[in-house]
Design an enzyme around this catalytic site. Structure first.
Site, mmCIF file in Angstrom:
data_model
loop_
_atom_site.group_PDB
_atom_site.id
_atom_site.type_symbol
_atom_site.label_atom_id
_atom_site.label_comp_id
_atom_site.label_asym_id
_atom_site.label_seq_id
_atom_site.Cartn_x
_atom_site.Cartn_y
_atom_site.Cartn_z
ATOM 1 N N CYS A 179 -2.239 6.444 9.482
ATOM 2 C CA CYS A 179 -1.104 5.806 10.150
ATOM 3 C C CYS A 179 -1.548 4.544 10.855
ATOM 4 O O CYS A 179 -2.531 4.555 11.583
ATOM 5 C CB CYS A 179 -0.537 6.701 11.233
ATOM 6 S SG CYS A 179 0.086 8.214 10.618
ATOM 7 N N GLU B 40 0.826 -1.203 0.000
ATOM 8 C CA GLU B 40 0.000 0.000 0.000
ATOM 9 C C GLU B 40 0.866 1.260 0.000
ATOM 10 O O GLU B 40 1.879 1.326 0.686
ATOM 11 C CB GLU B 40 -0.901 0.004 1.229
ATOM 12 C CG GLU B 40 -1.941 -1.102 1.138
ATOM 13 C CD GLU B 40 -2.892 -1.113 2.315
ATOM 14 O OE1 GLU B 40 -4.086 -1.350 2.085
ATOM 15 O OE2 GLU B 40 -2.452 -0.893 3.450
HETATM 16 N N1 SAH Z 1 8.103 1.346 11.493
HETATM 17 C C1 SAH Z 1 8.222 2.763 11.393
HETATM 18 C C2 SAH Z 1 7.439 3.304 10.249
HETATM 19 C C3 SAH Z 1 5.941 3.199 10.383
HETATM 20 S S1 SAH Z 1 5.446 4.823 10.551
HETATM 21 C C4 SAH Z 1 7.896 3.406 12.704
HETATM 22 O O1 SAH Z 1 7.519 2.689 13.620
HETATM 23 O O2 SAH Z 1 8.084 4.605 12.869
HETATM 24 C C5 SAH Z 1 3.862 4.770 11.008
HETATM 25 C C6 SAH Z 1 3.582 5.697 12.180
HETATM 26 O O3 SAH Z 1 2.244 5.483 12.531
HETATM 27 C C7 SAH Z 1 4.410 5.331 13.374
HETATM 28 O O4 SAH Z 1 4.669 6.405 14.217
HETATM 29 C C8 SAH Z 1 3.478 4.352 14.031
HETATM 30 O O5 SAH Z 1 3.812 4.113 15.325
HETATM 31 C C9 SAH Z 1 2.168 5.056 13.857
HETATM 32 N N2 SAH Z 1 1.004 4.183 14.020
HETATM 33 C C10 SAH Z 1 0.991 2.833 13.991
HETATM 34 N N3 SAH Z 1 -0.236 2.379 14.237
HETATM 35 C C11 SAH Z 1 -1.040 3.448 14.443
HETATM 36 C C12 SAH Z 1 -2.427 3.613 14.704
HETATM 37 N N4 SAH Z 1 -3.248 2.581 14.808
HETATM 38 N N5 SAH Z 1 -2.886 4.873 14.827
HETATM 39 C C13 SAH Z 1 -2.075 5.933 14.677
HETATM 40 N N6 SAH Z 1 -0.763 5.837 14.421
HETATM 41 C C14 SAH Z 1 -0.242 4.602 14.294
#
Ligand code: SAH
Length: 341
Positions: free
Chosen positions: A332, A91
Site C-alpha cells: 500500500c 501498476e
Molecule cells: N485513494 C484511495 C485508494 C488508494 S488505497 C484511498 O486513499 O483510499 C491505498 C491505501 O493505502 C490507502 O488507505 C492509503 O492511504 C494507504 N497508503 C498510502 N500510502 C501508504 C504507505 N506508505 N504505507 C501504507 N499504506 C499507505
C-alpha cells in the site's frame, strides 16, 4: 478508432448491438466468451452469426495489456507494470491469501490527492484509467499469472471516487453473472473521503465494500496528512458514513496507517474511538510502508499492539493488516506511476 470491448457493461453492449440490428442476448453470449471462456478472437465465438463476428472484428479490439515489467515478492505477491496505448504505465498487484487471489487495481494514471505518506501522489494525475483498462488489469494478471481471481480491491494508484463513473462501470462488468461474476462482497473500493461520492455510492444498486482512508483522528492532523480533509473534514466524512450505513446496512472499513510519533499514541486511539463510535465499522490498522522520498517511519510492533489493544478495550472492532509485497514496492502506498517515453 476501434474501441476496446472491455469498456462495455453488458447493458451498454446490448444497447449498442440492438442499435446495429443485433439482439440483446448476443451481448450475453459475447460476455460469456470474453469472461468465462477468455476468448479474445471474435471469429472463434462460434455461436454468433458470421455477420456479427465480422461486425465485432471491424468495430472492437479485445487485447490484454502488454507487460512492461513484472516483479515477484518473497511472499508470492506479484507486481505488474502494464503499458497503456498512450505509453503510460500503470501498476497492478496480485496478492495470495488463504481464501484465494486478490487483484489490486489502479484507477488513475497518477493521483491528485497529495497524501503526505503515499508514493502514488508523487506524480499528478495525467488521466483517468478507463473501465476497460481496469477490466484488462484483472484479465491480464489472471492470464499471465495463470490463476483465477476471487477478490478485487480498487486500492492501486489513484482515487477511485475521482474517477467514479469508470470505476462503477468496471464494477458492473466484473460483477455481472455472465462476466467474471465476482460478488459485491468480494470487491472493495477505497476512498480518501470524497463525501459527495460516498453519498452517491450509497444509492447504487451494486455495492461493493467501502473502505475509507482515515489515518488521523482529528482535523488538524488529518489536514496535514491528507489535503482532501480541508475540503471534506472528518465530521462530514463520518456523517456520510452514517448515511451510507443507514441505506445499505453494510459495515465500513476505516483504514489507519500507523506513523511513528505522528498518529500512533494512545491518546490518538482514544480520539479515534470517540470519533467513530456509533458508526458500524471496523478499523484496519496498516503498518506504514516506507517511501524513500518521505521522512515518516513505521510504528514499532509493540506500540502497534498497544494501539490495537486500546481500540479493542474501548469496544472498537479492529484488525492489524499484515504486510505484503513491501520488498518489491508493491505494498500500500508504494505504487507509483512510471512514464515510458
Ligand atoms: N485513494 C484511495 C485508494 C488508494 S488505497 C484511498 O486513499 O483510499 C491505498 C491505501 O493505502 C490507502 O488507505 C492509503 O492511504 C494507504 N497508503 C498510502 N500510502 C501508504 C504507505 N506508505 N504505507 C501504507 N499504506 C499507505
Amino acid at each position: 478508432m476501434k474501441r476496446s470491448i472491455y469498456d462495455y457493461t453488458r447493458n451498454a453492449l446490448s444497447e449498442h448491438l440492438v442499435d446495429e440490428g443485433f439482439k440483446d442476448f448476443n451481448a450475453t453470449q459475447i460476455f460469456e466468451w470474453l469472461y468465462q471462456h477468455r476468448i479474445r478472437d471474435f471469429h472463434a465465438m462460434t455461436n454468433l452469426s458470421k455477420k456479427l463476428r465480422a461486425y465485432l472484428d471491424d468495430s472492437f479490439t479485445a487485447d490484454l495489456l502488454p507487460i512492461e515489467t513484472k516483479r515477484m515478492s518473497d511472499d508470492k505477491t506479484e507486481k505488474y507494470l502494464f503499458l497503456l496505448k498512450d505509453h503510460h504505465a500503470i501498476e497492478t498487484v496480485l496478492m495470495a491469501y488463504d481464501y484465494g487471489k486478490s487483484v489490486c487495481v489502479t484507477s488513475q494514471v497518477g493521483c491528485n490527492m497529495g497524501c503526505a505518506f503515499c508514493a502514488s501522489g508523487l506524480k499528478k494525475k495525467t488521466r483517468d484509467v478507463t473501465a476497460g483498462e481496469m477490466v484488462r488489469q484483472v484479465l491480464s494478471i489472471s492470464e499471465y499469472a495463470k490463476t483465477d481471481v476471487s477478490n478485487i480491491v480498487v486500492m492501486g494508484t489513484g482515487e477511485p471516487f475521482d474517477n467514479y463513473d469508470n470505476v462503477m462501470r468496471f464494477i458492473h462488468i466484473i460483477n455481472n453473472d455472465h462476466g467474471l461474476a465476482i460478488g459485491q462482497r468480494h470487491i472493495t473500493v477505497s476512498t480518501c473521503g470524497l463525501v459527495p461520492k460516498i453519498l452517491e455510492y450509497a444509492n447504487e444498486d451494486i455495492r461493493p465494500n467501502l473502505a475509507i482512508s482515515l489515518h488521523a483522528p482529528n482535523d488538524k492532523l488529518r489536514s496535514k496528512l491528507m489535503p482532501i480533509n480541508r475540503a471534506f473534514p472528518l465530521n462530514e466524512v463520518i456523517d456520510a458514513c452514517k448515511v451510507y450505513f443507514d441505506k445499505t446496512h453494510r459495515r465500513i472499513t476505516f483504514e489507519y496507517i500507523l506513523l511513528k510519533g505522528v498518529n500512533d499514541e494512545i491518546r490518538h486511539a482514544d480520539e479515534l474511538s470517540d470519533l467513530i463510535r456509533g458508526v458500524n465499522a471496523y478499523v484496519n490498522l496498516i503498518p506504514y510502508n516506507p517511501v524513500g522520498e518521505f521522512a515518516f517511519e513505521k510504528t514499532e510492533d509493540i506500540r502497534s499492539t498497544a494501539f490495537y489493544d486500546r481500540l479493542k478495550k474501548r469496544g472498537i472492532n479492529v484488525t492489524l493488516r499484515r504486510e505484503q509485497g513491501a520488498d518489491i514496492e508493491a505494498a500500500c502506498g508504494q505504487l507509483r506511476m512510471k512514464d515510458k517515453h
